[in-house]
Scaffold this active site. Structure first.
Site, short mmCIF file in Angstrom:
data_model
loop_
_atom_site.label_atom_id
_atom_site.label_comp_id
_atom_site.label_asym_id
_atom_site.label_seq_id
_atom_site.Cartn_x
_atom_site.Cartn_y
_atom_site.Cartn_z
N ASN A 44 -6.76 -1.95 14.48
CA ASN A 44 -8.12 -2.41 14.13
C ASN A 44 -8.38 -3.59 13.43
O ASN A 44 -9.22 -3.88 13.16
CB ASN A 44 -8.80 -1.32 13.37
N GLU A 50 -9.56 -1.76 5.76
CA GLU A 50 -10.05 -1.31 7.12
C GLU A 50 -11.16 -2.26 7.31
O GLU A 50 -11.72 -3.09 6.42
CB GLU A 50 -10.43 0.21 7.00
N HIS A 108 -6.90 -4.17 10.56
CA HIS A 108 -6.58 -3.89 9.07
C HIS A 108 -5.46 -4.83 8.74
O HIS A 108 -4.36 -4.98 9.37
CB HIS A 108 -6.58 -2.64 8.58
N ASP A 120 0.79 -1.34 0.18
CA ASP A 120 -0.06 0.05 0.13
C ASP A 120 0.92 1.40 -0.04
O ASP A 120 1.96 1.10 0.17
CB ASP A 120 -1.06 -0.07 1.26
C1 F6R Z 1 1.72 -1.25 5.95
C2 F6R Z 1 0.33 -1.76 6.20
C3 F6R Z 1 -0.37 -1.71 7.45
C4 F6R Z 1 0.63 -2.17 8.77
C5 F6R Z 1 -0.16 -1.87 10.07
C6 F6R Z 1 0.69 -2.09 11.25
O1 F6R Z 1 2.30 -1.49 4.72
O2 F6R Z 1 -0.11 -2.32 5.32
O3 F6R Z 1 -1.19 -2.92 7.60
O4 F6R Z 1 1.46 -3.38 8.66
O5 F6R Z 1 -0.73 -0.66 10.08
O6 F6R Z 1 1.61 -0.97 11.38
P1 F6R Z 1 2.64 -0.84 12.56
O7 F6R Z 1 3.70 -1.91 11.80
O8 F6R Z 1 3.03 0.43 12.15
O9 F6R Z 1 2.07 -1.19 13.87
#
Ligand code: F6R
Length: 265
Positions: free
Chosen positions: A158, A165, A160, A87
């Site tokens: 959450n 989401e 995701h 992403d």
């Molecule tokens: C990042 C992504 C997100 C993160 C998630 C956790 O490319 O796709 O799904 O893996 O937001 O973020 P962190 O690792 O910062 O807790």
């Protein structure tokens, strides 16, 4: 382990493995070594064999990329690797300090030898009218590469995965999405404050993610303990996108002790 009605742990879906490691560092090293084996396996298969990796950004994979850079210094070649990131924020300039493009260069691409044309990150700088085309092209390049062999994932607070989401469709493909308020708050640090976090992103869909041949989910820290528990033991539902991973045939769940702390022993 999934919880039975009486609260007793029952096995994970077949093809899933739970790896608990004492520290975040040990979990990251475990994941990096797993990725290294996949790279070496594909390099050894035939001349020109290629490992196609799906990559994540965020705090979670930083230790993995550090370890991969260390393995590269020790001789691991990435010359046969093609990567697709999950992403990118939208809209965002490629060189914005908080863009995932920039993150990937700093954390991995500038430290290893993945060939330049083999590193793909959704482009958050495309104009609105070009997003649909760009997303379709992104899917097409994954298909052209033969599909993702190993997808690395973190989990949002959450639930995701990528930027899918809660409520995202299980069959979703790469597209523009609206970020949840919690996601924008969780990522405020990189932008200075929450209002500066883009409202949208371009993300692989859950369907794109589930097409990967194998998946490694890494979760680190106490703040992930409850969502890890919900993903592994709660209902399989689009309301907790990470729970949909239980419908995949080959997932390694790699947790440090804190992230595993809400699971039964
Ligand atoms: C990042 C992504 C997100 C993160 C998630 C956790 O490319 O796709 O799904 O893996 O937001 O973020 P962190 O690792 O910062 O807790």
């Amino acid at each position: 382990m999934r919880e039975s009605p009486k609260g007793r742990p029952t096995p994970l879906p077949s093809g899933h493995r739970l790896h608990r490691r004492a520290t975040a560092h040990a979990a990251a090293v475990f994941v990096a070594e797993h990725i290294a084996r996949v790279i070496e396996h594909h390099a050894g298969l035939r001349a020109g064999g290629r490992a196609v990796l799906g990559l994540a950004t965020g705090k979670t994979p930083i230790g993995v990329y550090d370890e991969l850079a260390r393995l590269h210094e020790g001789g691991l070649s990435f010359a046969n690797v093609e990567t697709f990131n999950l992403d990118e924020y939208w809209p965002i300039a490629l060189d914005h300090p908080a863009s995932f493009h920039r993150f990937m260069h700093e954390q991995l691409f500038d430290r290893v030898d993945i060939p330049r044309g083999m590193r793909h990150v959704p482009n958050g700088s495309v104009p609105e009218g070009a997003i649909e085309r760009h997303a379709a092209d992104y899917e097409a390049s994954i298909t052209r590469a033969g599909g993702v062999q190993l997808q690395l994932l973190g989990i949002g607070g959450n639930g995701h995965i990528g930027f899918n989401e809660p409520g995202s469709p299980r069959s979703g493909r790469t597209r523009r999405v609206t970020l949840a308020a919690q996601t924008r708050a969780d990522n405020a640090g990189a932008f200075g404050d929450q209002d500066a976090v883009p409202t949208h992103a371009i993300t692989m869909g859950i369907g794109t993610i589930l097409d990967a041949r194998a998946i490694v989910v890494l979760a680190i820290g106490k703040r992930k303990a409850d969502i890890v528990r919900a993903a592994l033991l709660g209902p399989i539902t689009e309301d907790v996108p990470a729970s949909l991973l239980r419908t995949h045939r080959a997932v390694h769940w790699v947790l440090d002790a804190d992230a595993a702390s809400a699971l039964p022993q």
